[in-house]
Scaffold this motif. Structure first.
Motif, mmCIF file in Angstrom:
data_model
loop_
_atom_site.group_PDB
_atom_site.id
_atom_site.type_symbol
_atom_site.label_atom_id
_atom_site.label_comp_id
_atom_site.label_asym_id
_atom_site.label_seq_id
_atom_site.Cartn_x
_atom_site.Cartn_y
_atom_site.Cartn_z
ATOM 1 N N UNK A 227 -1.139 3.840 -2.949
ATOM 2 C CA UNK A 227 -0.118 3.942 -1.932
ATOM 3 C C UNK A 227 1.138 4.368 -2.123
ATOM 4 N N UNK A 228 1.409 3.637 -3.540
ATOM 5 C CA UNK A 228 2.854 4.050 -3.888
ATOM 6 C C UNK A 228 3.108 5.514 -4.122
ATOM 7 N N UNK A 229 1.789 6.003 -5.125
ATOM 8 C CA UNK A 229 1.832 7.367 -5.431
ATOM 9 C C UNK A 229 1.975 8.507 -4.096
ATOM 10 N N UNK A 230 1.306 7.956 -3.310
ATOM 11 C CA UNK A 230 1.222 8.907 -2.135
ATOM 12 C C UNK A 230 2.558 8.848 -1.352
ATOM 13 N N UNK A 231 3.109 7.574 -1.249
ATOM 14 C CA UNK A 231 4.404 7.489 -0.601
ATOM 15 C C UNK A 231 5.408 8.302 -1.258
ATOM 16 N N UNK A 232 5.404 8.015 -2.567
ATOM 17 C CA UNK A 232 6.540 8.899 -3.337
ATOM 18 C C UNK A 232 6.403 10.202 -3.085
ATOM 19 N N UNK A 233 5.004 10.855 -3.185
ATOM 20 C CA UNK A 233 4.664 12.301 -2.935
ATOM 21 C C UNK A 233 5.157 12.809 -1.557
ATOM 22 N N UNK A 234 4.830 11.984 -0.642
ATOM 23 C CA UNK A 234 4.990 12.515 0.793
ATOM 24 C C UNK A 234 6.783 12.344 0.824
ATOM 25 N N UNK B 268 -0.520 12.262 -9.645
ATOM 26 C CA UNK B 268 -0.768 10.622 -9.856
ATOM 27 C C UNK B 268 -1.802 10.234 -8.485
ATOM 28 N N UNK B 269 -1.255 10.606 -7.443
ATOM 29 C CA UNK B 269 -1.937 10.227 -6.174
ATOM 30 C C UNK B 269 -3.496 10.674 -6.336
ATOM 31 N N UNK B 270 -3.856 11.861 -6.528
ATOM 32 C CA UNK B 270 -5.024 12.630 -6.553
ATOM 33 C C UNK B 270 -5.885 11.774 -7.598
#
Length: 569
Positions: A26-33, A78-80
């Motif tokens: 979640x943190x990686x996805x949040x940072x990416x978006x 990282x999210x992937x």
């Protein structure tokens, strides 16, 4: 109510064991978006400044842009990495849970189901859920946070921008919900077609020799083609709908773009106009991606329902709350007023049968009389509808099978069927299935192999038996199955037509080996061959769901009746 509704939500608790990784995803996805929204907004402002004000970006702006690019790239990678790592860990756990569910509820749950269909549920349906866990859980939460934060920022900049963004965001979010029933139906058709094709393929491979022998291979190919076409049609229908849905989402985004341009043109001037438009569209982009993910996830409801049903399958023979122990020494067997049916079709109707400790009793009857059902009840694959199945020690009270722990029952009772499965590997591998913790010594293995004639098979213990024992004869497979059961040193042995594939000489040799191996063992022998039946201490005749005759061979041949009818069939 649609039984598939909520099927995906029901599988979310599997993530509970992976909270830390889910949070990192979640943190990686949040940072990416978030970095993407910031990057497009700052880029638009920088370009606007260069075009409108003819001013080059400063060092701080360039550094910020480079930092956002780096953050976006690193966060996306990282999210992937994390999301797929999480998904495959969850899928591995789900496969074990599905297998445990099938094992727990077997054979009741799998009776009548095709092996290819079961394989599709255990493998294909679980694999299909990879998208749900990898792309539709942490990412949806991150999209919600980004959209919430971006909406607040837009409201502070200009409430008119919200009028352009919020209606489109609402439509994008509602669309997967409104079309969920249709998506679920199309997904169910695809999963059902895939399961049917899997079942047909497995059966075709298993029966390839017979199909070649009888010249039926071309007809079978046509069946496979028909199932393949059905699967292709179902997949095309899903993809066509997804293409249409994607076009509608793109159209809604275009409408939002026009609305944002009009709102920004009235409010902002200079470099802030393109920045505001980029922010509005950047906030909307995760919503569109989430809508696409939700739409695709909706098509997985059928797979999720099948997986969930397997995971939550009730035990056909549940473990007792307070297990009883078994006394040492020989054990007899008793069925008291046992009744059982398969979905309303009565098979046993008040069976009373006693096998004394150390006795060999032959249970006979015409085909369909319920002999194998008695064996399955003794193995506790099912519990009787009424009555009891008990193990009876020489001294002391009997023990109902329902009061025994699974491990104690399997250690005391071994059931060997006519078609006991063998697994791909060596002869030794298949024999040691009876001793997975390696409690059987090499000497015990050799002794059992000699008694059953297994030691005379081809290359001995190194013989490759092939999947389901395809390289062996029926008699050899029967000997291996019997040897495997004897390695458990059971006190009660049930042979359900186990020696039917042996010739008369082999049957006699195995029977003698059984008597010599453990004279205190109790044996329930289900057989049709007169020479096998005659060697039993007593014989019980099953007819119309009841035991109608018991006695020795001489006694029953004199009486005639049901026993005579069995022998003349």
């Amino acid at each position: 109510m649609n039984p598939e509704r909520g099927a995906l939500r029901a599988l979310l608790p599997v993530l509970a064991a992976h909270r830390a990784m889910t949070l990192r995803t979640f943190c990686a996805a949040l940072a990416g978006q978030a970095s993407l929204v910031a990057l497009v907004t700052l880029t638009a402002h920088t370009v606007g400044t260069a075009v409108v004000e003819r001013r080059a970006p400063g060092a701080g702006t360039v550094a910020a842009l480079l930092a956002l690019v780096a953050v976006r790239a690193l966060a996306t990678w990282r999210e992937m990495d994390l999301s797929h790592d999480l998904a495959y860990r969850v899928l591995a756990e789900l496969r074990i849970r599905v297998f445990d569910g099938l094992a727990r509820s077997a054979p009741a749950r799998i009776a009548g189901r095709r092996s290819g269909d079961l394989a599709s549920a255990a493998l294909g349906d679980v694999e299909a859920l990879e998208f749900f866990y990898a792309h539709a859980v942490a990412q949806l939460a991150a999209s919600g946070v980004v959209f919430g934060g971006g909406t607040v920022a837009l409201g502070l900049l200009d409430p008119w921008l919200l009028l352009a963004v919020l209606p489109v965001a609402a439509l994008l979010t509602l669309a997967p919900v409104l079309e969920s029933r249709g998506r679920a139906a199309r997904g169910a058709r695809t999963r059902a077609a895939a399961a049917d094709l899997s079942a047909e393929t497995v059966e075709t491979v298993d029966g390839l020799r017979e199909l070649l022998t009888f010249g039926a291979l071309d007809a079978r190919r046509e069946r496979l083609r028909a199932h393949g076409r059905r699967l292709g049609d179902a997949q095309r229908a899903e993809q066509a709908w997804e293409a249409d849905a994607s076009a509608v989402r793109d159209l809604l985004v275009v409408v939002a773009v026009l609305g944002v341009v009009l709102a920004a043109a009235h409010t902002f001037a200079g470099a802030w106009a393109p920045a505001a438009m980029a922010l509005a569209l950047g906030v909307l982009a995760p919503v569109a991606d989430s809508a696409a993910a939700l739409g695709q996830a909706g098509g997985l409801r059928a797979a999720a329902a099948r997986v969930g049903a397997a995971v939550r399958a009730p035990a056909g023979a549940p473990e007792p709350a307070a297990p009883r122990g078994l006394p040492t020494g020989p054990l007899g067997l008793r069925l008291r007023d046992v009744r059982f049916d398969y979905g309303g079709r009565a098979v046993l109707d008040g069976v009373d049968l006693t096998v004394r400790p150390g006795e060999t009793l032959a249970l006979v009857g015409v085909s369909g009389a319920g002999k194998s059902t008695c064996a399955h009840l003794v193995a506790r694959f099912w519990d009787p509808a009424s009555g009891t199945v008990e193990l009876v020690p020489e001294t002391g009270p009997p023990v109902d099978l329902r009061d025994l722990a699974e491990a104690d029952l399997r250690a005391a009772v071994a059931v060997v069927g006519q078609d006991a499965p063998l697994f791909h590997g060596t002869l030794a591998d298949n024999l040691r299935l009876a001793s997975p913790t390696a409690t059987a010594t090499d000497d015990e293995l050799a002794a059992v192999a000699r008694r059953t004639g297994v030691d005379r098979i081809a290359d001995g213990y190194d013989t490759l038996v092939g999947e389901r024992g395809t390289t062996l004869s029926g008699g050899q497979r029967a000997r291996i199955a019997l040897a495997r059961a004897l390695l458990t040193r059971p006190r009660v042995l049930v042979l359900d037509e186990t020696t039917a594939n042996l010739d008369t000489e082999g049957d006699a040799a195995v029977s003698a080996a059984l008597r010599d191996g453990s004279p205190s063992r109790t044996t329930l022998l289900i057989a049709h061959r007169p020479s096998t039946i005659r060697r039993a201490d007593r014989i019980a005749v099953l007819e119309s769901g009841r035991v109608v005759q018991t006695g020795t061979w001489d006694q029953l041949t004199e009486q005639g009746g049901a026993f005579a009818r069995v022998l003349t069939r």
